[in-house]
Write a protein that holds these residues in place. Structure first.
Motif: not given
Lengths: 267, 422
Positions: A120, A122, A193-195, A197, A199, B182, B184, B333-335, B356-357, B359, B366, B368, B386, B388, B390, B393, B397
């Motif tokens: 998939l 990234p 949020k994880e991917a 930055g 939510y 926030l 960014r 790109p795969k990764k 990616v995914n 952070p 955070e 990224y 990036e 971030v 916040d 949060l 949450y």
């Protein structure tokens, strides 16, 4: 590679599930067939779970990185959610519906072995991917069925006599569907949020998903407080489903969606 | 529970604005709020509203909550307060809110092709428009008041109701007012061995971060490029019956748009050196494939090297017939990942692989992995991160967690219990 045994596991799962569903449909009250049916359904879930566990152990990582692997989870979780819903609410047809959906994913995996390896992009390689998609599929299925009930209800209302039971079942499906819709929306937020930055970024898909959530929210509230206004609610329930469909399929055609991360790829 | 009297009909003789207020009054109020928002928007030049940051937004939340609580405790029996926590008020608020979200979903937001009309009504920037913020405020007032009604005095059976309603109230409030705080920011790192603690906002403001970064290595893993037949006149792929283009791998044999294609050799990083295509680690090298193509109907054959090209090299292709060229696409790109050293202070540091995914948290920020120099692709020496921050949060949450518990409750309890109480 463990995938060579996949057709076998998929077949056993399907057989158990078909037997289980048949037994449950065939059983009368207090019949011995019913517990046997439950056992068969659980064995079906157990079989596919076993396959996932073995695959996980052999790969040495959670099998959640390729397209084929995600379909495996879809099938597993759909069967699980379908079973829990059946146990809680006693709707036998949920078993058939869910088996149908799960089969689509299993059969797609059987027909396209090349996707076992296809990685998939990234951003999709996340533990949130599967729960996010799965709760949405289930929510859409439940709300889709509530729509079927609303159409049936409209027919009964105008051409036959309307039994309130129809709308009550539809309501319950809306509640179940709405609960999953909420989860899908929030899982999506936590994943974002994880991917990415943040939510919530008002991506067109997010906006439309939120809108879908709001219209069902209106339905639930008017229905709750104006229980006897049957005609209004039948029409409302049959129309709000359109918002859901627009959210699901219509996004790609909207001017606001040029840069959405949710526009489904054609491959 | 009877917080609203859904069944108690207004006296037939009752005029509009006689209590109890129902749907007509509720929708008039909601629409007036929206129109008031549009007027303010137009008068202030269509720039939208600027939400104040910490500490002002914290004060606003406390004052807002205190006012709602005061109204509930002191005036809970007054008709206006009964109305604001009634279903007609709630439905008017959700409906008008939904209408604004609908517009937000249809009209491209903050685009460059905007018009005066869209700006002055706030439609070009719905989420920061006065109408949207005021309607949200109205919505949160009804939601807050109904939550208080069920919360005080507390009854155990209301727990699901409270998780859903309070959860939504808190999430919307904290996400809305918290958006002011926030941050960014973009951090550009080069593979040049230098340290960097400067981040840039979207408006180009520079920020000094409380940590320092050094990029050790930036890495892109790519898929193999695909084989494609392209019509150079229309600039479109000629797919024939194929649903997707095949990845180039050694010994691949495939059919594409009436041609039988065989990949005899595939090199993932190649360059022409002394007229010979060979593997090369040199910067700028590109994927290359030696292919045979045979036209299935005419039997014509073409063979030779094709390459994807890179920022440094021109792609090479084979002319099949007329304007149909056989090419190797740019690899996707795969990764991609950055190996970094994060210096937290003069004594402590961490070596981090940022993907990616995945952070990385440091000092309330955070970080990224977001991008790289796509023009250079695999050979990018730039990694774009990036950062971030916040502070709201945890509050958001908490609201989300409450909503999730409420959703589970809704699934399990469903409608049956509620029908009985009706």
């Amino acid at each position: 590679m463990n995938w060579i045994y996949f057709p076998l596991y998929a077949l056993i799962t399907a057989i158990f599930w078909v037997i289980g569903t048949s037994l449950i449909f065939a059983s009368k009250r207090k019949s011995i067939l019913k517990p046997l049916g439950h056992i068969a359904l659980l064995l079906g879930i157990g079989t596919i779970t076993t396959f996932v566990v073995i695959l996980w152990l052999q790969l040495g990582r959670p099998p959640m990185r390729t397209l084929g692997e995600t379909r495996l989870w879809y099938a597993l979780f759909l069967l699980l959610i379908g079973y829990v819903t059946f146990v809680r609410w006693g709707y036998q047809w949920v078993l058939i519906l869910i088996f149908f959906f799960a089969s689509i994913f299993l059969v797609t995996d059987l027909l396209h072995p090349e996707t076992y390896e296809k990685t998939l992009m990234p951003a999709l390689q996340s533990p949130w991917f599967v729960p996010h998609v799965i709760v949405y599929i289930f929510a859409y299925a439940m709300l889709g069925f509530s729509w079927v009930f609303s159409i049936y209800g409209l027919y009964m209302f105008y051409f036959k006599s309307f039994p309130m039971k129809v709308l009550n079942v539809a309501d319950n499906l809306v509640y179940i569907g709405f609960a999953f819709l909420t989860m899908g929306l929030l899982f999506g937020a936590l994943w974002a949020k994880e991917a990415w930055g943040h939510y919530w970024t008002w991506d067109p898909k997010e906006t439309w998903a939120f809108l879908t959530w709001l219209v069902y929210l209106v339905y639930i509230h008017t229905r709750y407080f104006h229980y006897t206004k049957v005609r209004l609610h039948l029409w409302m329930l049959s129309f709000i489903f359109i918002v859901l469909l627009l959210c699901w399929f219509g996004i790609s055609y909207m001017p606001s969606a040029k840069n959405s991360v949710h526009v489904y790829s054609n491959e | 529970m009877g917080l609203t009297n859904g069944n108690s009909k207004k006296e037939e003789s009752g005029k509009l604005w006689d209590y109890p207020w129902k749907y007509a009054e509720s929708f008039i109020i909601a629409i007036e709020i929206m129109v008031a928002g549009i007027i303010v928007e137009a008068l202030t030049g269509g720039k939208g509203i600027t939400i104040p940051g910490i500490p002002v937004n914290i004060y606003i939340i406390f004052i807002f909550a205190a006012v709602l609580l005061f109204l509930h405790v002191r005036y809970r029996e007054s008709p206006a307060v009964i109305w604001i926590s009634s279903i007609p008020a709630a439905i008017s608020a959700i409906s008008i809110y939904a209408v604004l979200v609908l517009l937000l979903g249809f009209i491209p937001q903050n685009s460059h092709e905007t018009s005066k009309f869209l700006d002055f009504t706030g439609l070009s920037h719905v989420k920061s428009s006065w109408s949207f913020v005021l309607i949200q405020f109205y919505f949160l007032t009804t939601l807050g008041m109904v939550t208080l009604r069920r919360a005080i005095p507390f009854k155990k059976k209301n727990i699901g109701f409270l998780m859903n309603h309070f959860g939504l109230w808190l999430t919307l409030l904290a996400a809305g007012l918290g958006s002011a705080d926030l941050k960014r920011l973009t951090i550009n790192l080069l593979e040049d061995g230098k340290i960097n603690n400067i981040a840039v906002s979207q408006n180009g403001e520079m920020y000094k971060m409380p940590f320092t970064l050094k990029l050790l290595d930036f890495d892109v893993v790519q898929y193999n490029p695909r084989l494609a037949i392209v019509n150079v006149e229309t600039n479109k792929y000629n797919m024939g019956n194929a649903k997707s283009l095949p990845f180039a791998v050694k010994n691949l044999e495939t059919e594409l748009a009436g041609w039988h294609i065989k990949v005899q050799e595939y090199l993932s990083q190649a360059m022409l050196i002394n007229g010979i295509m060979q593997n090369s680690d040199s910067v700028g090298s590109n994927p290359a494939a030696f292919v045979f193509a045979k036209n299935i109907s005419t039997g014509d054959t073409v063979k030779g090297w094709i390459t994807s090209g890179s920022y440094a090299l021109e792609p090479s292709y084979l002319v099949l017939k007329g304007t149909d060229f056989l090419i190797l696409t740019q690899p996707e790109p795969k990764k991609y990942s950055s190996k970094l050293i994060v210096y937290k202070d003069s004594l402590t540091s961490d070596t981090v692989l940022l993907e990616v995914n995945k952070p990385y948290s440091v000092k309330g920020w955070e970080i990224y992995q977001t991008g790289y120099d796509e023009n250079k692709g695999k050979w990018s020496t730039l990694s774009v991160l990036e950062a971030v921050n916040d502070p709201w949060l945890p509050v958001v949450y908490f609201g989300i967690a409450s909503l999730l518990c409420g959703a589970l409750y809704l699934f399990w309890i469903g409608k049956d219990k509620k029908v009985k109480t009706n």
